[in-house]
Design a protein around this motif. Structure first.
Motif, PDB file in Angstrom:
ATOM      1  N   ALA A  93       0.842  -1.193   0.000  1.00 27.15           N
ATOM      2  CA  ALA A  93       0.000   0.000   0.000  1.00 27.15           C
ATOM      3  C   ALA A  93       0.880   1.248   0.000  1.00 27.15           C
ATOM      4  CB  ALA A  93      -0.910   0.001   1.229  1.00 27.15           C
ATOM      5  N   ASP A  94       0.289   2.384  -0.348  1.00 26.38           N
ATOM      6  CA  ASP A  94       0.992   3.661  -0.309  1.00 26.38           C
ATOM      7  C   ASP A  94       1.077   4.098   1.153  1.00 26.38           C
ATOM      8  OD1 ASP A  94       1.958   6.227  -0.475  1.00 26.38           O
ATOM      9  OD2 ASP A  94       0.595   6.881  -2.049  1.00 26.38           O
ATOM     10  N   THR A  95       2.224   3.871   1.760  1.00 26.28           N
ATOM     11  CA  THR A  95       2.360   4.079   3.193  1.00 26.28           C
ATOM     12  C   THR A  95       2.138   5.528   3.596  1.00 26.28           C
ATOM     13  OG1 THR A  95       3.976   2.286   3.154  1.00 26.28           O
ATOM     14  CG2 THR A  95       3.836   3.560   5.169  1.00 26.28           C
ATOM     15  N   ARG A  96       2.503   6.462   2.745  1.00 27.56           N
ATOM     16  CA  ARG A  96       2.311   7.876   3.080  1.00 27.56           C
ATOM     17  C   ARG A  96       0.842   8.274   3.131  1.00 27.56           C
ATOM     18  NH1 ARG A  96       6.377  11.817   3.139  1.00 27.56           N
ATOM     19  NH2 ARG A  96       8.449  10.908   2.910  1.00 27.56           N
ATOM     20  N   GLN A  97      -0.017   7.454   2.579  1.00 22.67           N
ATOM     21  CA  GLN A  97      -1.448   7.746   2.607  1.00 22.67           C
ATOM     22  C   GLN A  97      -2.155   7.098   3.803  1.00 22.67           C
ATOM     23  OE1 GLN A  97      -2.967   9.895   0.461  1.00 22.67           O
ATOM     24  NE2 GLN A  97      -0.875  10.266  -0.245  1.00 22.67           N
ATOM     25  N   VAL A  98      -1.416   6.364   4.632  1.00 15.46           N
ATOM     26  CA  VAL A  98      -2.044   5.704   5.775  1.00 15.46           C
ATOM     27  C   VAL A  98      -2.737   6.741   6.657  1.00 15.46           C
ATOM     28  CG1 VAL A  98      -1.543   4.506   7.943  1.00 15.46           C
ATOM     29  CG2 VAL A  98      -0.566   3.673   5.803  1.00 15.46           C
ATOM     30  N   ASN A  99      -3.996   6.485   6.957  1.00 13.35           N
ATOM     31  CA  ASN A  99      -4.850   7.408   7.714  1.00 13.35           C
ATOM     32  C   ASN A  99      -4.894   6.948   9.173  1.00 13.35           C
ATOM     33  OD1 ASN A  99      -6.829   9.032   8.757  1.00 13.35           O
ATOM     34  ND2 ASN A  99      -8.443   8.384   7.351  1.00 13.35           N
ATOM     35  N   TYR A 100      -3.952   7.448   9.956  1.00  8.32           N
ATOM     36  CA  TYR A 100      -3.769   6.960  11.329  1.00  8.32           C
ATOM     37  C   TYR A 100      -4.003   8.083  12.331  1.00  8.32           C
ATOM     38  CZ  TYR A 100      -1.483   4.831  15.407  1.00  8.32           C
ATOM     39  OH  TYR A 100      -1.210   4.327  16.640  1.00  8.32           O
TER      40      TYR A 100
END
Length: 305
Positions: free
Chosen positions: A153-160
């Protein structure tokens, strides 16, 4: 993502005074002091001290003292985030002792009935898959970053979103503000036992005893992870004292007494000593730095060694 500054108060490594002599000499004439660098590992240090004493090692007694300090993953991550000196710099790596197994959870009524479904959603739309756990940059956040990496997955887009503790993260999960959460198994036990949440996967390499959930590795994500703690000595530790301390740590961490102490404390024994631990620690530093960078929490200028 703008880089955030994180405080690492209390995570510095304590000053140490080295002892000397071979292992038998340390058993007889020397003594160890075991301290925790950070409140999180105080109970581990106390349990390790009791277990070492039970194994016949003079811990906290009179005589020449080798001071060992327990450090862990949170301190390593905090140092990276603050561009501070690593807690593994200027010390003598001795042994990894124990860790907290983490779990990936969803609410009981979640549409994700298995990890595969959650993983597919996170891979397809990381920004649209809200996640919860401990504060940003802590092991909970790192684990979701590693999972995203493993899924492609696009790690920079992780919504945390980070929360102060499991209770707050559980509130977000149960209220539908998060699709999934992660955190230490011990901290989430009350919610699991009450049937309010379901465990989709555990972070350790194998299934966790008594828990009906696959490991991440079993689920196709090449991640073996724990919020670990380890013992280090002073940087100027003589070779004989280092070998004696490694021997003590390996004996104690491999003992039935330590396994019992870990069961009672909610930890998992993950012993690894000497040169093997030193090599693993270097690899873990690189992995932590890489995932923090991929999450957008580190600038690209941070070194790669």
């Amino acid at each position: 993502m703008r880089r955030r500054r994180f405080l690492a108060a209390g995570l510095g490594v304590a000053a140490c005074v080295a002892g000397c002599g071979d292992r038998s000499a340390v058993r007889v004439a020397g003594a160890y002091e075991i301290h925790a660098a950070g409140e999180q590992w105080v109970r581990v240090a106390e349990a390790f001290t009791r277990t070492a004493r039970g194994a016949g090692y003079p811990v906290g007694g009179a005589g020449p003292v080798s001071t060992l300090t327990l450090i862990g993953l949170p301190a390593l991550a905090a140092a990276e985030l603050n561009a501070a000196e690593s807690p593994l710099h200027g010390v003598t790596p001795l042994a990894r002792l124990a860790g907290e197994v983490e779990v990936v959870l969803v609410a009981q009524n979640s549409r994700f009935t298995a990890f595969d479904a959650f993983g597919a959603r996170l891979r397809a739309d990381p920004a649209g898959t809200p996640l919860a756990g401990g504060p940003q940059g802590t092991p909970d956040h790192l684990l979701f970053g590693l999972i995203a990496q493993g899924l492609g997955a696009d790690t920079r887009q992780v919504n945390y979103t980070g929360y102060p503790g499991a209770d707050e993260a559980a509130g977000a999960l149960l209220a539908g503000r998060a699709d999934a959460a992660t955190g230490p198994l011990a901290g989430w036990r009350p919610y699991i036992d009450r049937g309010w949440v379901r465990v989709l996967a555990v972070s350790c390499a194998d299934r966790f005893p008594g828990l009906d959930a696959p490991s991440l590795l079993e689920s196709g994500v090449r991640v073996d992870f724990a919020n670990w703690c380890a013992a280090v000595g002073p940087g100027d530790m003589p070779a004989a004292a280092r070998d004696a301390a490694v021997g003590m740590c390996e004996e104690v961490a491999g003992s039935p007494g330590w396994r019992q102490a870990c069961r009672e404390g909610g930890w998992t024994p993950i012993p690894l000593g000497g040169d093997r631990f030193a090599a693993w620690a270097a690899s873990e530093t690189r992995r932590t730095r890489a995932v923090l960078r991929d999450l957008g929490l580190l600038g690209s200028g941070k070194g790669t060694t």
